[in-house]
Design a protein around this motif. Structure first.
Motif, PDB file in Angstrom:
ATOM      1  N   LYS A 161       0.832  -1.206   0.000  1.00  0.00           N
ATOM      2  CA  LYS A 161       0.000   0.000   0.000  1.00  0.00           C
ATOM      3  C   LYS A 161       0.869   1.259   0.000  1.00  0.00           C
ATOM      4  O   LYS A 161       0.540   2.255  -0.624  1.00  0.00           O
ATOM      5  CB  LYS A 161      -0.915  -0.029   1.226  1.00  0.00           C
ATOM      6  CG  LYS A 161      -1.962   1.074   1.213  1.00  0.00           C
ATOM      7  CD  LYS A 161      -2.807   1.058   2.479  1.00  0.00           C
ATOM      8  CE  LYS A 161      -3.345   2.440   2.747  1.00  0.00           C
ATOM      9  NZ  LYS A 161      -3.768   2.612   4.136  1.00  0.00           N
ATOM     10  N   TRP A 166      -1.814   5.213  -4.155  1.00  0.00           N
ATOM     11  CA  TRP A 166      -1.538   6.642  -4.084  1.00  0.00           C
ATOM     12  C   TRP A 166      -2.760   7.420  -3.562  1.00  0.00           C
ATOM     13  O   TRP A 166      -3.881   7.180  -3.990  1.00  0.00           O
ATOM     14  CB  TRP A 166      -1.158   7.141  -5.474  1.00  0.00           C
ATOM     15  CG  TRP A 166      -0.688   8.558  -5.493  1.00  0.00           C
ATOM     16  CD1 TRP A 166       0.597   8.981  -5.337  1.00  0.00           C
ATOM     17  CD2 TRP A 166      -1.483   9.717  -5.662  1.00  0.00           C
ATOM     18  NE1 TRP A 166       0.644  10.347  -5.405  1.00  0.00           N
ATOM     19  CE2 TRP A 166      -0.615  10.825  -5.596  1.00  0.00           C
ATOM     20  CE3 TRP A 166      -2.846   9.932  -5.855  1.00  0.00           C
ATOM     21  CZ2 TRP A 166      -1.070  12.130  -5.711  1.00  0.00           C
ATOM     22  CZ3 TRP A 166      -3.301  11.241  -5.973  1.00  0.00           C
ATOM     23  CH2 TRP A 166      -2.401  12.329  -5.908  1.00  0.00           C
ATOM     24  N   GLU A 167      -2.480   8.330  -2.600  1.00  0.00           N
ATOM     25  CA  GLU A 167      -3.568   9.171  -2.088  1.00  0.00           C
ATOM     26  C   GLU A 167      -3.144  10.629  -2.121  1.00  0.00           C
ATOM     27  O   GLU A 167      -2.015  10.958  -1.791  1.00  0.00           O
ATOM     28  CB  GLU A 167      -3.918   8.782  -0.643  1.00  0.00           C
ATOM     29  CG  GLU A 167      -4.253   7.311  -0.520  1.00  0.00           C
ATOM     30  CD  GLU A 167      -5.107   6.998   0.688  1.00  0.00           C
ATOM     31  OE1 GLU A 167      -6.048   7.759   0.966  1.00  0.00           O
ATOM     32  OE2 GLU A 167      -4.839   5.977   1.340  1.00  0.00           O
ATOM     33  N   MET A 168      -4.055  11.488  -2.496  1.00  0.00           N
ATOM     34  CA  MET A 168      -3.746  12.908  -2.605  1.00  0.00           C
ATOM     35  C   MET A 168      -3.594  13.534  -1.226  1.00  0.00           C
ATOM     36  O   MET A 168      -2.777  14.394  -0.997  1.00  0.00           O
ATOM     37  CB  MET A 168      -4.854  13.619  -3.370  1.00  0.00           C
ATOM     38  CG  MET A 168      -4.548  15.052  -3.705  1.00  0.00           C
ATOM     39  SD  MET A 168      -5.561  15.621  -5.055  1.00  0.00           S
ATOM     40  CE  MET A 168      -7.100  15.863  -4.226  1.00  0.00           C
ATOM     41  N   CYS A 174      -8.153   8.731  -4.952  1.00  0.00           N
ATOM     42  CA  CYS A 174      -6.984   7.905  -4.712  1.00  0.00           C
ATOM     43  C   CYS A 174      -7.125   6.630  -5.534  1.00  0.00           C
ATOM     44  O   CYS A 174      -8.151   6.405  -6.170  1.00  0.00           O
ATOM     45  CB  CYS A 174      -6.858   7.570  -3.234  1.00  0.00           C
ATOM     46  SG  CYS A 174      -8.313   6.785  -2.542  1.00  0.00           S
ATOM     47  N   CYS A 177      -1.458   2.286  -8.049  1.00  0.00           N
ATOM     48  CA  CYS A 177      -0.602   2.793  -9.092  1.00  0.00           C
ATOM     49  C   CYS A 177       0.367   1.730  -9.548  1.00  0.00           C
ATOM     50  O   CYS A 177       0.533   0.697  -8.891  1.00  0.00           O
ATOM     51  CB  CYS A 177       0.131   4.053  -8.646  1.00  0.00           C
ATOM     52  SG  CYS A 177       1.197   3.818  -7.225  1.00  0.00           S
ATOM     53  N   VAL A 213      -0.742   6.480 -11.967  1.00  0.00           N
ATOM     54  CA  VAL A 213      -1.741   6.371 -10.915  1.00  0.00           C
ATOM     55  C   VAL A 213      -3.120   6.215 -11.552  1.00  0.00           C
ATOM     56  O   VAL A 213      -3.471   6.961 -12.471  1.00  0.00           O
ATOM     57  CB  VAL A 213      -1.727   7.614  -9.998  1.00  0.00           C
ATOM     58  CG1 VAL A 213      -2.806   7.502  -8.935  1.00  0.00           C
ATOM     59  CG2 VAL A 213      -0.355   7.790  -9.373  1.00  0.00           C
ATOM     60  N   MET A 215      -6.802   6.578 -10.675  1.00  0.00           N
ATOM     61  CA  MET A 215      -7.723   7.069  -9.650  1.00  0.00           C
ATOM     62  C   MET A 215      -9.072   6.436  -9.865  1.00  0.00           C
ATOM     63  O   MET A 215      -9.760   6.736 -10.828  1.00  0.00           O
ATOM     64  CB  MET A 215      -7.822   8.580  -9.744  1.00  0.00           C
ATOM     65  CG  MET A 215      -6.544   9.249  -9.300  1.00  0.00           C
ATOM     66  SD  MET A 215      -6.852  10.949  -9.000  1.00  0.00           S
ATOM     67  CE  MET A 215      -5.178  11.542  -9.062  1.00  0.00           C
ATOM     68  N   GLU A 218     -12.638   7.189  -4.040  1.00  0.00           N
ATOM     69  CA  GLU A 218     -12.574   8.424  -3.286  1.00  0.00           C
ATOM     70  C   GLU A 218     -12.536   8.066  -1.806  1.00  0.00           C
ATOM     71  O   GLU A 218     -13.365   7.278  -1.333  1.00  0.00           O
ATOM     72  CB  GLU A 218     -13.782   9.324  -3.565  1.00  0.00           C
ATOM     73  CG  GLU A 218     -13.619  10.655  -2.859  1.00  0.00           C
ATOM     74  CD  GLU A 218     -14.822  11.570  -3.000  1.00  0.00           C
ATOM     75  OE1 GLU A 218     -15.750  11.232  -3.751  1.00  0.00           O
ATOM     76  OE2 GLU A 218     -14.821  12.609  -2.321  1.00  0.00           O
ATOM     77  N   ARG A 219     -11.567   8.637  -1.099  1.00  0.00           N
ATOM     78  CA  ARG A 219     -11.461   8.404   0.343  1.00  0.00           C
ATOM     79  C   ARG A 219     -12.388   9.391   1.046  1.00  0.00           C
ATOM     80  O   ARG A 219     -12.243  10.603   0.913  1.00  0.00           O
ATOM     81  CB  ARG A 219     -10.021   8.621   0.787  1.00  0.00           C
ATOM     82  CG  ARG A 219      -9.773   8.514   2.262  1.00  0.00           C
ATOM     83  CD  ARG A 219      -9.671   7.108   2.755  1.00  0.00           C
ATOM     84  NE  ARG A 219      -8.453   6.428   2.301  1.00  0.00           N
ATOM     85  CZ  ARG A 219      -8.174   5.158   2.584  1.00  0.00           C
ATOM     86  NH1 ARG A 219      -9.020   4.428   3.311  1.00  0.00           N
ATOM     87  NH2 ARG A 219      -7.075   4.596   2.139  1.00  0.00           N
ATOM     88  N   LEU A 225     -13.742   3.836   1.468  1.00  0.00           N
ATOM     89  CA  LEU A 225     -13.456   4.065   0.061  1.00  0.00           C
ATOM     90  C   LEU A 225     -14.710   3.862  -0.768  1.00  0.00           C
ATOM     91  O   LEU A 225     -15.431   2.881  -0.587  1.00  0.00           O
ATOM     92  CB  LEU A 225     -12.364   3.105  -0.418  1.00  0.00           C
ATOM     93  CG  LEU A 225     -10.963   3.358   0.135  1.00  0.00           C
ATOM     94  CD1 LEU A 225     -10.052   2.187  -0.193  1.00  0.00           C
ATOM     95  CD2 LEU A 225     -10.403   4.648  -0.407  1.00  0.00           C
TER      96      LEU A 225
END
Length: 882
Positions: A161, A166-168, A174, A177, A213, A215, A218-219, A225
RNA sequence: GGGGGAUUAGCUCAGUUGGCUAGAGCGCUAGAUUUGCAUUCUAGAGGUCAAGGGUUCGACUCCCUUAUCCUCCA
């Protein structure tokens, strides 16, 4: 391939895949409280991923200037010691906004790397997300299957993980990737250890070059999620690393991106670059630091961020100073050097990032001045070094800290110099002081931002404040609480608002919102990316009201608009009178005044200021009507010759504000008057410097200008009244000053004259102490109350008498402003020989006049409150000297 | 935004617990020497000690406020 060709082939490749090629966004971010600089390619597209805006094309590619020097990604202190880290680097990226997904992204990366660039396939590895049980996420089999078309299974690796999801940020889009790694070891080495063992193991020869990545989630705030309705691709490839691989180099510093600069530094300092990465190879480290840092500094300045003592400007100053420090310590360069790299840098990047070439002379000047200023700081620090307290052979930590904290002298330099002198520095003590300082600053900046409470998550907020100052029937979309040291405030976002949010230097509107008739004051309006946030002190009873009325403070908005339009007129006037180089470097417009910073080599003369003022006022009286175009395509705006600024991010369409198309035409998001006549009057209040090559003009308009002039005139009239209306007031004041000075001199001369005549009469009054005791025998003594009052005249008198008579003790009593004073003078030789102390004596005598005093052994004075006591003080003096 | 520091002659800076007539170097002016200039010597001018309050018999010095600059941290 040259780096230039590599960059171009990337852009050409994605252009051929129907991508829109966009320019790099500025390095410095304006409306994002969470980020200071652009630190990756996707930053300029953040709003598209968050659903706050619509991209100009569903496929985009670019090369983006990135800076990793603050916050989460901070590589500053590593730069120079290894061959891959940089403060500023370029990130090549391609994006899909709800268009293509994993299949094409992977296919095209493969095609570009192995086809266009011709990288050997057996040296490439791909990682895919291997799933995470805690999150309940399966491994990314989709990506794995696409990769299987190109790579054998042992070249496709599972990632965890941390590496492959990948998370913004804590919330938001997110997804998994897929990284592409390149193994550039020799065949021998590769035979010994297979590359798959070294991927993501920090081996400098097996490096990640590209991250794709995907996407797809959405977190949410509760950490869950949710699958996104539209799925995006966000990729980033480190340009310098790619060049390193393509050019068969082990280090980015050996690519043609950096070698010309290293050569130039070698020439300037007379040392040779050996390419060593040993920590002892100080001059090699220093050269890498310099050629890296100069890029970050130069491009940030070109994007409008000048070095300063806070915020982004301070980060830039620190980078620049780090470079100067290395040059100073390890290349023995004691004169400005960095600025000399600018012409080469500007020409090397002229076709990719033209903003530097366009401002070459300016950027060079700013850097030169910064270098000079820091070299001065270093010189001052060196002087202070000698005064540091030591314990044994260790310099006290707090002392080293003071030198650093107050005088800006870097602690590593302190250590270096200390070791040359056989001393060391108490680093623990230093660190403790530094931590304390950090705690203080953190405590001050403490701020708690609550979660958004969402009432309606329909995207998009409508700003209607250009046309109306009042809106009925709006409703709250979301709100949150913000607690800082000033207290508790709330932030509200509504679906439609007339409130202008602070941006482009114009302050945010204030006013009120009415919820079910309940009035809530809007204290300020701010912007976070494209979100308009209303700051209020209290929440209404009924925040769910769907018929909220918003009312902007009309008078204040009118005043702001007048100042903003006046700023445009002045900007145009500056171009007319000072020349084209006088472009904007910053502005601040509020209801009270306007402030405008612009590029100009020197101070603006009084005549020029007058001409600027005259021209602006002329344009005001012409009462030119506002011509506003809300959505002009940026290319059209460029063609009309509207002023555009470096460091400003413009969208596909722009708002163009024109007051007389032959005079003032600017891209601007601010508010303006309908016609220039509304401004009434424009008056410049001050002109000053803000930085090397940047001047600042402050001015007022309308009521404020009138008030300013009235105050000035009233003051002048008051002065004229005092002088009974002379012809030339200024001359009259100057004359008075001269006269005053002359009179003061006269008084001084009179005092001296008085003293001189006293001197003649007093000479005869000395008494020689005869043989009444051993101590005072043969000493000339004068104890007397005199009529002088001026302290320095008394002193002169005593000194002259002493010189004349010699071997003397003189005690004077005198009165000044109804207060008694005492003076004792003992011939210096006498005082020394007898170990007498005038200071000690005078303290004794001062008791009699209810005062105190002091001085040296040969001369002392005292003052008191009781004039009656003078007599007894003098009597006491006689006793003392007997 | 928070801390630290500075502000003294035209420039660069000294000024130790509050009391030296506030100094030095460079620069400036005049004179002398030399006279091709540099040099050297002598004399002199130049200071509301950032501004404003306060404490004190007395403040460049201590305290407070303000302004400007430097510097570190966020």
């Amino acid at each position: 391939m040259t780096s230039r060709e590599i960059r171009q082939s990337f852009l050409d490749f994605f252009k051929s895949k129907q991508h829109k090629i966009v320019p790099s966004a500025p390095l410095v971010l304006k409306n994002d409280p969470t980020l200071m600089f652009t630190n990756s390619g996707m930053v300029q597209f953040k709003d598209f991923f968050l659903g706050n805006g619509t991209p100009p094309s569903v496929r985009i590619a670019d090369t983006q200037k990135c800076l990793r020097v603050s916050g989460k990604h901070n590589d500053l202190e590593d730069v120079g010691f290894d061959g891959t880290h940089h403060t500023m680097f370029e990130m090549l990226g391609n994006w899909s906004f709800g268009d293509y997904f994993k299949k094409e992204a992977i296919e095209w990366s493969w095609e570009f790397l192995t086809g266009t660039l011709g990288l050997p396939k057996d040296r490439l590895y791909a990682t895919v997300f291997g799933g995470d049980e805690k999150e309940g996420l399966a491994s990314d089999e989709e990506a794995r299957n696409y990769w299987r078309q190109y790579l054998p299974d042992n070249h496709i690796l599972d990632g965890n993980k941390k590496d492959n999801f990948w998370e913004m940020g804590a919330q938001g889009p997110c997804g998994p990737c897929s990284e592409i790694h390149f193994d550039f070891r020799s065949d021998e080495e590769r035979a010994k250890v297979p590359g798959e063992k070294l991927v993501n193991m920090d081996d400098p020869s097996v490096v990640e070059i590209w991250n794709n990545v995907f996407m797809q989630f959405e977190r949410k705030a509760d950490a869950s999620l949710v699958v996104l309705p539209a799925q995006h691709v966000d990729t980033g490839m480190g340009f310098e690393r790619l060049c390193m691989v393509m050019q068969g180099k082990k280090y980015t510093y050996d690519t043609d991106i950096f070698t010309p600069f290293i050569a130039l530094v070698e020439k300037e300092c007379g040392k040779t670059y050996t390419g060593s990465y040993e920590r002892t190879a100080k001059s090699d480290v220093a050269m890498r630091v310099i050629v890296d840092h100069i890029r970050a500094v130069a491009f940030t300045i070109a994007d409008g961020q000048l070095p300063s003592s806070n915020g982004a400007g301070y980060v830039i100053r620190r980078i620049l100073r780090r470079a100067v420090r290395y040059a100073y310590s390890f290349l023995d360069v004691k004169d400005p050097l960095l600025n000399k790299l600018i012409p080469l840098l500007a020409s090397e990047f002229a076709d990719v990032f033209p903003e530097l070439k366009a401002q070459e002379a300016f950027v060079q000047k700013v850097i030169l001045e910064e270098e000079k200023s820091f070299l001065r700081t270093l010189e001052n620090g060196l002087k202070r070094f000698e005064t540091l307290r030591t314990e044994g052979s260790v310099i006290v930590g707090s002392e080293a800290f003071e030198l650093f904290d107050t005088y800006g002298f870097p602690v590593d330099l302190t250590q270096l110099i200390a070791s040359e002198k056989g001393l060391s520095v108490d680093t623990e003590g230093f660190e403790k002081c530094l931590q304390e300082q950090k705690q203080r600053s953190k405590k001050d900046a403490e701020k708690q931002v609550g979660d958004w409470i969402v009432l309606d998550d329909t995207p998009g907020v409508e700003f209607v404040g250009y046309d109306q100052l009042k809106v009925e029937n709006t409703k709250v979309m979301k709100y949150r609480a913000v607690q800082d040291k000033k207290g508790l405030q709330y932030q509200i976002v509504v679906n439609r608002t007339p409130f202008y949010a602070e941006s482009g230097g114009q302050v945010g509107d204030t006013g009120a919102m009415y919820f079910d008739g309940e009035k809530i004051e809007v204290i300020d309006t701010k912007k976070e990316n494209d979100l308009i946030i209303h700051v209020v002190a209290n929440l209404p009873e009924n925040i769910h009201d769907e018929r909220v009325r918003c009312q902007v403070d009309r008078d204040k908005r009118a005043a702001i608009s007048k100042n903003h339009t006046a700023t445009h007129l002045m900007h145009a006037a500056l171009h007319n009178i000072l020349g084209k180089q006088a472009t904007q470097k910053g502005q601040s417009v509020d209801a009270n005044r306007l402030r405008f910073d612009f590029q100009n080599p020197g101070a603006v003369s009084k005549n020029e200021l007058a001409a600027i003022e005259l021209m602006v006022n002329k344009k005001i009286r012409e009462n030119i009507a506002l011509h506003e175009v809300r959505n002009m395509p940026i290319e059209d705006a460029r063609k009309t010759g509207a002023m555009m600024l470096f460091g400003e991010k413009y969208g596909e369409t722009v708002r163009v504000i024109t007051f007389d198309k032959d005079f003032s035409q600017e891209l601007c998001g601010g508010t303006h008057v309908a016609a220039t006549g509304e401004i009434g009057l424009f008056k410049i209040v001050s002109e000053s410097a803000v930085a090397a090559g940047v001047r600042r003009i402050e001015a007022v308009t309308a009521d404020a200008a009138e008030a300013y002039l009235n105050t000035e005139v009233a003051e002048l009239n008051a002065i004229r009244d005092i002088f009974k209306n002379p012809k030339n007031t200024a001359q009259r004041v100057a004359d008075l000053q001269d006269e005053n000075k002359a009179l003061r001199k006269q008084i001084e001369a009179m005092h001296l004259e008085q003293a001189a005549s006293l001197q003649r009469s007093l000479r005869a009054e000395f008494q020689v102490i005869a043989s009444n005791g051993a101590a005072t025998e043969g000493v000339n003594v004068l104890i007397k109350q005199i009529s002088l009052s001026d302290a320095s005249a008394i002193k002169t008198l005593a000194a002259n008498l002493d010189k004349e008579v010699g071997n003397a003790v003189i005690v004077f009593g005198s009165v000044k402003d109804d207060k008694p004073q005492l003076t004792i003078s003992i011939s210096p030789d006498l005082a020394k020989a007898k170990a007498w102390n005038a200071g000690a004596w005078i303290r004794e005598l001062a008791k009699e006049i209810k005062g105190g005093g002091g001085g040296q052994a040969h001369f002392a004075t005292a003052g008191g409150t009781d004039t009656e006591g003078l007599g007894s003080a003098l009597e006491k003096a006689k006793e003392l000297i007997k």
